[in-house]
Scaffold this motif. Structure first.
Motif, PDB file in Angstrom:
ATOM      1  N   MET A 163       0.790  -1.068   0.127  1.00  0.00           N
ATOM      2  CA  MET A 163      -0.014   0.149  -0.057  1.00  0.00           C
ATOM      3  C   MET A 163       0.881   1.320   0.001  1.00  0.00           C
ATOM      4  N   GLN A 164       1.916   1.343   0.550  1.00  0.00           N
ATOM      5  CA  GLN A 164       2.817   2.417   0.777  1.00  0.00           C
ATOM      6  C   GLN A 164       3.431   2.786  -0.620  1.00  0.00           C
ATOM      7  N   GLU A 165       3.795   1.766  -1.213  1.00  0.00           N
ATOM      8  CA  GLU A 165       4.204   1.991  -2.643  1.00  0.00           C
ATOM      9  C   GLU A 165       3.375   2.545  -3.617  1.00  0.00           C
ATOM     10  N   GLN A 166       1.966   2.290  -3.545  1.00  0.00           N
ATOM     11  CA  GLN A 166       0.845   2.817  -4.262  1.00  0.00           C
ATOM     12  C   GLN A 166       0.760   4.244  -3.661  1.00  0.00           C
ATOM     13  N   ILE A 167       0.667   4.564  -2.693  1.00  0.00           N
ATOM     14  CA  ILE A 167       0.451   6.067  -2.234  1.00  0.00           C
ATOM     15  C   ILE A 167       1.488   6.828  -2.713  1.00  0.00           C
ATOM     16  N   ILE A 168       2.828   6.239  -2.605  1.00  0.00           N
ATOM     17  CA  ILE A 168       3.961   7.228  -2.857  1.00  0.00           C
ATOM     18  C   ILE A 168       4.156   7.237  -4.563  1.00  0.00           C
ATOM     19  N   SER A 169       3.610   6.260  -5.255  1.00  0.00           N
ATOM     20  CA  SER A 169       3.567   6.195  -6.647  1.00  0.00           C
ATOM     21  C   SER A 169       2.479   7.466  -7.073  1.00  0.00           C
ATOM     22  N   ILE A 170       1.589   7.635  -6.141  1.00  0.00           N
ATOM     23  CA  ILE A 170       0.403   8.628  -6.636  1.00  0.00           C
ATOM     24  C   ILE A 170       0.967  10.029  -6.220  1.00  0.00           C
ATOM     25  N   ILE A 171       1.421  10.191  -5.146  1.00  0.00           N
ATOM     26  CA  ILE A 171       2.182  11.335  -4.797  1.00  0.00           C
ATOM     27  C   ILE A 171       3.365  11.831  -5.611  1.00  0.00           C
ATOM     28  N   ALA A 172       4.246  11.056  -6.185  1.00  0.00           N
ATOM     29  CA  ALA A 172       5.343  11.117  -7.255  1.00  0.00           C
ATOM     30  C   ALA A 172       4.560  11.743  -8.253  1.00  0.00           C
ATOM     31  N   ARG A 173       3.648  10.859  -8.850  1.00  0.00           N
ATOM     32  CA  ARG A 173       2.976  11.410 -10.062  1.00  0.00           C
ATOM     33  C   ARG A 173       2.328  12.702  -9.951  1.00  0.00           C
ATOM     34  N   GLU A 174       1.671  13.002  -8.965  1.00  0.00           N
ATOM     35  CA  GLU A 174       1.144  14.436  -8.944  1.00  0.00           C
ATOM     36  C   GLU A 174       2.407  15.453  -8.831  1.00  0.00           C
ATOM     37  N   ALA A 175       3.396  15.187  -8.080  1.00  0.00           N
ATOM     38  CA  ALA A 175       4.565  16.082  -7.958  1.00  0.00           C
ATOM     39  C   ALA A 175       5.481  16.201  -9.147  1.00  0.00           C
ATOM     40  N   VAL A 176       5.060  15.313 -10.077  1.00  0.00           N
ATOM     41  CA  VAL A 176       5.847  15.121 -11.327  1.00  0.00           C
ATOM     42  C   VAL A 176       7.468  14.787 -10.936  1.00  0.00           C
ATOM     43  N   ILE A 177       7.583  13.653 -10.091  1.00  0.00           N
ATOM     44  CA  ILE A 177       9.051  13.377  -9.882  1.00  0.00           C
ATOM     45  C   ILE A 177       8.969  11.781  -9.840  1.00  0.00           C
ATOM     46  N   ASP A 178      10.379  11.094  -9.793  1.00  0.00           N
ATOM     47  CA  ASP A 178      10.319   9.576  -9.836  1.00  0.00           C
ATOM     48  C   ASP A 178      10.090   9.050  -8.379  1.00  0.00           C
ATOM     49  N   ALA A 179       9.106   8.014  -8.448  1.00  0.00           N
ATOM     50  CA  ALA A 179       8.772   7.591  -6.983  1.00  0.00           C
ATOM     51  C   ALA A 179       9.930   7.145  -6.061  1.00  0.00           C
ATOM     52  N   ASP A 180      11.044   6.693  -6.623  1.00  0.00           N
ATOM     53  CA  ASP A 180      12.294   6.510  -5.852  1.00  0.00           C
ATOM     54  C   ASP A 180      12.726   7.654  -5.313  1.00  0.00           C
ATOM     55  N   GLN A 181      12.367   8.972  -5.442  1.00  0.00           N
ATOM     56  CA  GLN A 181      13.038  10.277  -5.007  1.00  0.00           C
ATOM     57  C   GLN A 181      12.107  10.497  -3.775  1.00  0.00           C
ATOM     58  N   VAL A 182      11.052   9.903  -3.624  1.00  0.00           N
ATOM     59  CA  VAL A 182      10.162  10.190  -2.442  1.00  0.00           C
ATOM     60  C   VAL A 182      10.516   9.441  -1.491  1.00  0.00           C
ATOM     61  N   ARG A 183      10.772  10.020  -0.167  1.00  0.00           N
ATOM     62  CA  ARG A 183      10.797   9.656   1.020  1.00  0.00           C
ATOM     63  C   ARG A 183       9.941   9.687   1.991  1.00  0.00           C
ATOM     64  N   PRO A 184       9.674   8.890   3.058  1.00  0.00           N
ATOM     65  CA  PRO A 184       8.456   8.957   3.946  1.00  0.00           C
ATOM     66  C   PRO A 184       8.790  10.458   4.942  1.00  0.00           C
ATOM     67  N   ASP A 185       9.736  10.808   5.065  1.00  0.00           N
ATOM     68  CA  ASP A 185       9.990  12.023   5.877  1.00  0.00           C
ATOM     69  C   ASP A 185       9.759  13.459   5.220  1.00  0.00           C
ATOM     70  N   MET A 186       9.603  13.437   3.780  1.00  0.00           N
ATOM     71  CA  MET A 186       9.355  14.514   2.961  1.00  0.00           C
ATOM     72  C   MET A 186       7.956  15.037   3.150  1.00  0.00           C
ATOM     73  N   THR A 187       8.207  16.567   3.289  1.00  0.00           N
ATOM     74  CA  THR A 187       6.688  16.982   3.095  1.00  0.00           C
ATOM     75  C   THR A 187       6.282  17.424   1.705  1.00  0.00           C
ATOM     76  N   LEU A 188       5.064  17.743   1.587  1.00  0.00           N
ATOM     77  CA  LEU A 188       4.514  18.045   0.251  1.00  0.00           C
ATOM     78  C   LEU A 188       5.128  19.261  -0.331  1.00  0.00           C
ATOM     79  N   ASP A 189       5.816  20.448   0.642  1.00  0.00           N
ATOM     80  CA  ASP A 189       6.157  21.465   0.081  1.00  0.00           C
ATOM     81  C   ASP A 189       7.655  20.965  -0.410  1.00  0.00           C
ATOM     82  N   GLU A 190       8.184  20.072   0.125  1.00  0.00           N
ATOM     83  CA  GLU A 190       9.703  19.766  -0.340  1.00  0.00           C
ATOM     84  C   GLU A 190       9.718  19.051  -1.741  1.00  0.00           C
TER      85      GLU A 190
END
Length: 87
Positions: free
Chosen positions: A1-28
């Motif tokens: 489930m975490q991977e799916q959520i990170i994938s959604i967040i990454a898609r909307e932030a227009v970055i690769d999912a592997d660049q998204v860390r759990p400690d990151m804020t939406l601003d970051e």
């Protein structure tokens, strides 16, 4: 489930999912208000939940948007609550 959520967040932030860390804020992640709304819609559609969110205020009531990890935890709680309501 975490991977799916990170994938959604990454898609909307227009970055690769592997660049998204759990400690990151939406601003970051550079997620703007439109991206935030799209992210919430995608989460709702993907997981069949309703995120308590007021798009006019840009805030979620009890839904924690403080970090990627917090979003994952909040979605997990919504899903757990949905299961309890159905049972």
């Amino acid at each position: 489930m975490q991977e799916q959520i990170i994938s959604i967040i990454a898609r909307e932030a227009v970055i690769d999912a592997d660049q998204v860390r759990p400690d990151m804020t939406l601003d970051e992640l550079g997620l703007d208000s439109l991206g935030l709304v799209e992210m919430i819609f995608s989460i709702e559609e993907t997981f069949g939940v309703s995120v308590p969110f007021n798009a006019n205020e840009g805030q979620a009531g009890e839904f924690d948007l403080s970090s990627v990890g917090a979003i994952v935890g909040a979605v997990e709680q919504l899903i757990a609550g949905r299961g309890a309501a159905v049972a």
